[in-house]
Design a protein around this motif. Structure first.
Motif, PDB file in Angstrom:
ATOM      1  N   THR A 132       0.652   4.254  -2.763  1.00 33.06           N
ATOM      2  CA  THR A 132       0.382   5.639  -2.380  1.00 33.06           C
ATOM      3  C   THR A 132       1.440   6.579  -2.960  1.00 33.06           C
ATOM      4  O   THR A 132       1.114   7.659  -3.469  1.00 33.06           O
ATOM      5  CB  THR A 132       0.328   5.776  -0.850  1.00 33.06           C
ATOM      6  N   GLU A 142       0.806  -1.222   0.000  1.00 31.88           N
ATOM      7  CA  GLU A 142       0.000   0.000   0.000  1.00 31.88           C
ATOM      8  C   GLU A 142       0.839   1.273   0.000  1.00 31.88           C
ATOM      9  O   GLU A 142       0.488   2.261  -0.649  1.00 31.88           O
ATOM     10  CB  GLU A 142      -0.947  -0.006   1.208  1.00 31.88           C
ATOM     11  N   GLU A 143       1.953   1.262   0.702  1.00 34.51           N
ATOM     12  CA  GLU A 143       2.780   2.459   0.771  1.00 34.51           C
ATOM     13  C   GLU A 143       3.349   2.830  -0.600  1.00 34.51           C
ATOM     14  O   GLU A 143       3.328   3.999  -1.003  1.00 34.51           O
ATOM     15  CB  GLU A 143       3.901   2.281   1.787  1.00 34.51           C
ATOM     16  N   ASN A 150       0.755   9.619  -5.504  1.00 38.07           N
ATOM     17  CA  ASN A 150       1.164  10.981  -5.150  1.00 38.07           C
ATOM     18  C   ASN A 150       2.040  11.609  -6.231  1.00 38.07           C
ATOM     19  O   ASN A 150       1.903  12.794  -6.545  1.00 38.07           O
ATOM     20  CB  ASN A 150       1.903  11.003  -3.811  1.00 38.07           C
TER      21      ASN A 150
END
Length: 113
Positions: A101, A97-98, A105
């Protein structure tokens, strides 16, 4: 020196540098950078070796490490054919998930420009 945590990037130390002028034209291939990061996020289970994205003065290299972490090395260099300066910082990002993200971004950042 103080230590602060900023999500999704985690900084363990604070560093200061004075740079008079820096111009990076890597944004010409921004779409390819977002595709590169999206591809890393899709391969969250890992890969062998190093993957890299290069455009002018910006180089991004990715390796998959133990514990499901991706090591992204971001290198700015004086020029494509120059033997001048270069500076590299490595970020360690969780592959699931990181990293998804971070990819989102970066895509949003380029959309705003």
């Amino acid at each position: 020196m103080s230590s602060r945590s900023y999500s999704p990037w985690r900084l363990s130390t604070t560093a200061c540098a004075r740079i008079e002028t820096v111009t990076v034209s890597a944004w010409d291939g921004a779409g390819y950078l977002t595709e590169f990061l999206d591809g890393l996020a899709r391969d969250f289970r890992g890969w062998e070796g190093e993957r890299s994205w290069v455009n002018n003065e910006l180089v991004v290299a990715a390796t998959f490490g133990s514990g499901g972490h991706v090591y992204l090395s971001w290198t700015l260099r004086a020029g494509v054919f120059s033997s001048g300066w270069e500076s590299t910082v490595t970020t360690v990002i969780e592959a699931g998930e990181e990293l998804t993200t971070v990819a989102a971004n970066v895509q949003e950042f380029f959309r705003q420009g």
